[in-house]
Design an enzyme around this catalytic site. Structure first.
Site, mmCIF file in Angstrom:
data_model
loop_
_atom_site.group_PDB
_atom_site.id
_atom_site.type_symbol
_atom_site.label_atom_id
_atom_site.label_comp_id
_atom_site.label_asym_id
_atom_site.label_seq_id
_atom_site.Cartn_x
_atom_site.Cartn_y
_atom_site.Cartn_z
ATOM 1 C CB THR A 13 -0.824 0.107 1.304
ATOM 2 O OG1 THR A 13 -1.694 -1.031 0.969
ATOM 3 C CG2 THR A 13 -1.708 1.521 1.470
ATOM 4 C CG ASP A 87 -2.598 -7.481 3.427
ATOM 5 O OD1 ASP A 87 -2.738 -6.585 4.266
ATOM 6 O OD2 ASP A 87 -3.170 -7.372 2.316
HETATM 7 N N1 ASP Z 1 -2.484 -5.361 0.361
HETATM 8 C C1 ASP Z 1 -1.645 -4.469 0.890
HETATM 9 C C2 ASP Z 1 -0.485 -5.416 0.727
HETATM 10 O O1 ASP Z 1 0.061 -6.072 1.623
HETATM 11 C C3 ASP Z 1 -1.835 -3.984 2.125
HETATM 12 C C4 ASP Z 1 -1.012 -3.087 2.721
HETATM 13 O O2 ASP Z 1 0.237 -2.884 2.215
HETATM 14 O O3 ASP Z 1 -1.231 -2.327 3.581
HETATM 15 O O4 ASP Z 1 0.449 -5.230 -0.165
#
Ligand code: ASP
Length: 332
Positions: A13, A87
């Site tokens: 993210t 994640d």
């Molecule tokens: N879906 C994202 C990931 O793990 C969530 C994040 O980075 O907070 O890459």
């Protein structure tokens, strides 16, 4: 003299942009350079693109590549910051803790709940904390998030939306940032036990089984028949599992006799397992299961993968689990 910090970007993210199918990693360190320099203070930054992945798409081979890349660079930098999706961040930080045992510099993994391109994001604060820790001269693998620094092998993602997404499980934080600055809890720093040597071998044939009342014991055999060599069982409470009706314990005994490894922990996030207390746990120990004590699930499954990459000898496997390699477990 200013410290040299390598920033490795894997995506997540923090480096995301909104696209047709939703948020997706797309920012490079080059495009984030201005922001990164704002939080770098005196540090001299070098950027390295590693991947541009949502961390759901990070696999064990990426852990090995990341460990290799860090190992190659460790002579040239005072610290490394890895930008990673939140994640699966705790799996990566746990595995890097094993693969990079005794590393001579800080390796600090961070991410954020909002993209760095969002003006109200937590990204800058998390990077600031990570870059600061990377200059601390305290060797080890750490996670920096929401103004706290945790051991990489103790961090776990516990909240899906809040900025305080990670906790250090069954272990104090290594450092915290407050109005008095960064305070490092030196007792919690990993103890160097020898000379650094990259240990990037692992075995991916590991299954995680979370028990629930009524679960069929045949599940275990199905995995074993598919070639899975080791199991991490998230058992009940202090580590209990059924031996009436759905008799998991005799199934485990027979699979262990055929060469499988069983590590048993608890579904409870806090305080760990203690299989000796109840008959439902003690019978599992008597059947040959190994106990996970207070390890996080992320640290347990990655330790199983890593240990099986070092040896196939059942006695040696057991010995690895009677040791804390980098602070991942307190054995009681
Ligand atoms: N879906 C994202 C990931 O793990 C969530 C994040 O980075 O907070 O890459």
């Amino acid at each position: 003299m200013s410290k040299r910090v390598l920033i490795m970007n894997t995506g997540g993210t923090l480096a995301s942009v909104a696209k047709e199918h939703g948020l997706t990693p797309g920012l490079t360190t080059e495009s984030m350079e201005r922001e990164l320099h704002i939080v770098a203070g005196e540090a001299q930054l070098t950027m390295q693109e590693f991947s541009s992945l949502d961390s759901a798409n990070i696999f064990p081979e990426d852990w090995a590549r990341l460990a290799q890349a860090i190992s190659l660079q460790r002579e040239y930098f005072d610290g490394v910051v890895v930008i990673h999706g939140t994640d699966t961040l705790a799996y990566t930080s746990s595995m890097l803790s094993y693969m990079l045992q005794n590393i001579n510099i800080p390796v600090v993994i961070t991410g954020s709940q909002l993209s760095i391109s969002n003006p109200v994001a937590d990204a800058m604060e998390n990077l600031r904390c990570a870059i600061y820790m990377a200059q601390s001269g305290c060797p080890g693998v750490f996670v920096a998030f929401n103004r706290k620094v945790m051991l990489g092998c103790r961090a776990s993602k516990v909240r899906s939306l809040s900025f305080d997404a990670f906790d250090s499980i069954n272990c104090e934080n290594v450092a915290e940032i407050s109005s008095i600055g960064m305070k490092i809890n030196r007792r919690m720093l990993p103890v160097k036990k020898g000379v650094f040597k990259l240990q990037d071998r692992y075995c991916p044939d590991v299954a995680v089984i979370k028990l629930f009342p009524g679960m069929h014991r045949e599940v275990l055999r199905m995995y074993a028949e598919k070639g899975y060599k080791a199991f991490y069982i998230e058992a009940f409470g202090l580590g209990g599992m059924p031996f009436l009706k759905h008799d998991f314990i005799s199934e485990i005994r027979s699979l262990i006799e055929n060469g499988a490894t069983f590590l048993v922990g608890t579904q409870c996030r806090f305080e760990g397992s203690s299989l000796e207390v109840y008959e439902t746990g003690r019978r599992a120990l008597e059947a040959g299961a190994i106990q996970a004590y207070d390890m996080t699930s992320e640290a347990a499954v990655t330790k199983l993968m890593w240990v099986l990459g070092q040896t196939e000898d059942p006695q040696e496997i057991r010995e690895y689990f009677h040791l804390s390699l980098c602070g991942e477990v307190s054995i009681t």
